[in-house]
Design a protein around this motif. Structure first.
Motif, short mmCIF file in Angstrom:
data_model
loop_
_atom_site.label_atom_id
_atom_site.label_comp_id
_atom_site.label_asym_id
_atom_site.label_seq_id
_atom_site.Cartn_x
_atom_site.Cartn_y
_atom_site.Cartn_z
N VAL A 185 -16.66 -2.03 9.22
CA VAL A 185 -17.30 -1.17 8.22
C VAL A 185 -16.42 0.07 8.01
N THR A 186 -16.13 0.39 6.75
CA THR A 186 -15.32 1.55 6.44
C THR A 186 -16.04 2.57 5.55
N PHE A 229 -8.12 1.85 7.13
CA PHE A 229 -8.94 2.82 6.41
C PHE A 229 -8.00 3.68 5.59
N GLY A 230 -8.05 3.51 4.27
CA GLY A 230 -7.11 4.19 3.42
C GLY A 230 -5.67 3.86 3.76
N VAL A 253 0.84 -1.20 0.00
CA VAL A 253 0.00 0.00 0.00
C VAL A 253 0.88 1.25 0.00
N THR A 254 0.54 2.20 -0.84
CA THR A 254 1.21 3.49 -0.86
C THR A 254 0.16 4.58 -1.10
N GLY A 255 0.24 5.64 -0.32
CA GLY A 255 -0.68 6.75 -0.50
C GLY A 255 -2.13 6.38 -0.32
N GLY A 256 -2.41 5.40 0.53
CA GLY A 256 -3.78 5.00 0.82
C GLY A 256 -4.41 4.07 -0.19
N ASP A 283 -8.90 0.07 1.94
CA ASP A 283 -9.82 -0.19 3.04
C ASP A 283 -9.86 -1.70 3.21
N MET A 284 -9.33 -2.20 4.34
CA MET A 284 -9.13 -3.64 4.48
C MET A 284 -9.37 -4.05 5.93
N VAL A 285 -9.80 -5.30 6.10
CA VAL A 285 -10.02 -5.85 7.43
C VAL A 285 -9.32 -7.19 7.53
#
Length: 409
Positions: A136-137, A401-402, A35-38, A375-377
């Motif tokens: 939830v995001t 989140f992001g 991940v980079t920059g959200g 956005d990940m869980v």
């Protein structure tokens, strides 16, 4: 991908929900996610990960990672409660009987009009917190308990304020055509004039709504009246959604789908023509099993017809004070399977990929794929089937989140 990233997750499995990957979950075992920059910049089997360094390397410890959950239909901002109506329905009165006697939506309208913006904000916080704790995001929040300009604006502003203080994207929907306010009793067409000529233009001017919704039902508004709202929304360049076919068959689903609606919600009474119109126009069917359960309904949505026609099926809480005061999207996944016949994979798609599509956001979230929001869980489970199978004890290990870890505690 870049040589250096902000976040790298390894030693996990991913239910990507990407339909281009075989299997209902789009699963990748022993995955790596950079991940980079959200945004996700690389995802795939760990043994194929290019050389890279990360500021934050996370060991997924064999857990499963999913997209952040999306609750695409809520009425989360409102005043008061309707516990006494719950007791009345248990005593034998129907939802429609309570509504026609002055209860139902109108009782919440009175409480919401009387509440200050601060009152509404504080009342909404624990409901939102409950959803966020489940992973939830993204949350959609409707107005519709004002039924006059000032309170509709108050609800929408409160919803936007929540997003300023919590790690969540909030999508706002103007549902001014939710019920007929008492001051317009017997004058429904005149109230629709107010919605189209005053409320919606003011909401659009202040950029407070991302979409327009309406309740097409015998206890609310006719197909012709809802068509007027749709026409107004189109003039204002706002997408539309519709509550339809919850209590009876009206033709509103086909009307809304043919008008390009993002979604039609409830849909217990849709027929083959409605299903065909949704399939042809790419309209999402949002299933609301919590309302079905709370109201003790017996007519289930035609899931098999929707499935066979390729209509995307989303799941949502319908969180509201009357027909579903339940702040648990995970419970809706279980109900969607047990009450409506969804598979566990369809249930997870319903609160990720399809829910994002119902909000017009499928190009930015709902799937784990390079280029989309991170956005990940991360879930401590052995199989994604557990998300629909159980709820309560199974909680997120980490929520991103992001790309930012926002796990409570």
């Amino acid at each position: 991908m870049t040589e250096r990233c902000d976040l790298l997750i390894t030693n996990a499995n991913a239910a990507t929900m990407d339909p281009s990957i075989p299997g209902g979950y789009g699963a990748i075992e022993d995955v790596a996610i950079a991940v980079t920059g959200g945004r996700i910049v690389w995802i795939g089997p760990r043994n194929e990960l290019p050389d890279c360094a990360a500021d934050d390397v996370v060991d997924g410890e064999g857990c499963w990672i999913t997209p952040g959950l999306v609750d695409c239909h809520t009425h989360l901002v409102y005043g008061g409660h309707r516990a006494s109506e719950f007791a009345r329905r248990l005593g034998g009165e129907s939802y429609e009987e309570v509504a026609r006697a002055g209860g139902g939506i109108l009782s919440t309208v009175r409480a919401t009009r009387a509440a200050s913006a601060e009152d509404l904000y504080r009342a909404a916080e624990p409901r939102l917190q409950a959803l966020l704790s489940e992973g939830v995001t993204t949350v959609e929040i409707k107005s519709g308990y004002g039924l006059e300009l000032d309170t509709e604006l108050k609800q929408l502003r409160t919803a936007r304020r929540l997003a300023q203080h919590y790690p969540v994207d909030i999508v706002t929907t103007c549902l001014a055509a939710h019920a007929l306010p008492p001051e317009y009793d017997g004058r429904a067409d005149e109230y629709i004039d107010l919605v189209c000529e005053e409320i919606l233009p003011a909401v659009a001017k202040e950029q407070l709504a991302d979409a327009v919704d309406m309740f097409c039902e015998s206890i609310a508004f006719s197909v012709d009246q809802c068509q007027r709202v749709i026409n107004c929304a189109k003039e204002l360049e706002l997408p539309v959604k519709a509550h339809a076919e919850q209590l009876s068959q009206s033709g509103a689903t086909a009307m809304a789908a043919n008008a390009g609606a993002l979604s039609v919600d409830h849909v217990e009474y849709i027929n083959n023509m409605d299903v065909a119109a949704m399939a042809e126009n790419g309209t999402v069917a949002v299933l609301l099993p919590g309302a079905f359960y709370t109201l003790k309904e017996t007519r289930v949505p035609p899931v098999e017809s929707l499935r066979a026609s390729g209509v995307c099926m989303a799941l949502s809480t319908d969180l509201n004070p009357g027909s579903c005061p339940i702040a648990s999207l995970r419970l809706m996944m279980n109900m969607g399977c047990n009450l409506f016949g969804l598979t566990p994979a369809e249930a997870l798609a319903g609160v990720t990929r399809s829910a994002a599509r119902a909000l017009g956001l499928c190009c930015s979230r709902g799937v784990l794929r390079a280029g989309l929001r991170a956005d990940m869980v991360l879930w401590p489970m052995d199989t994604p089937d557990q998300l629909a199978y159980e709820f309560g004890a199974l909680k997120p290990a980490k929520i991103y989140f992001g790309g930012r870890n926002v796990t409570a505690g």
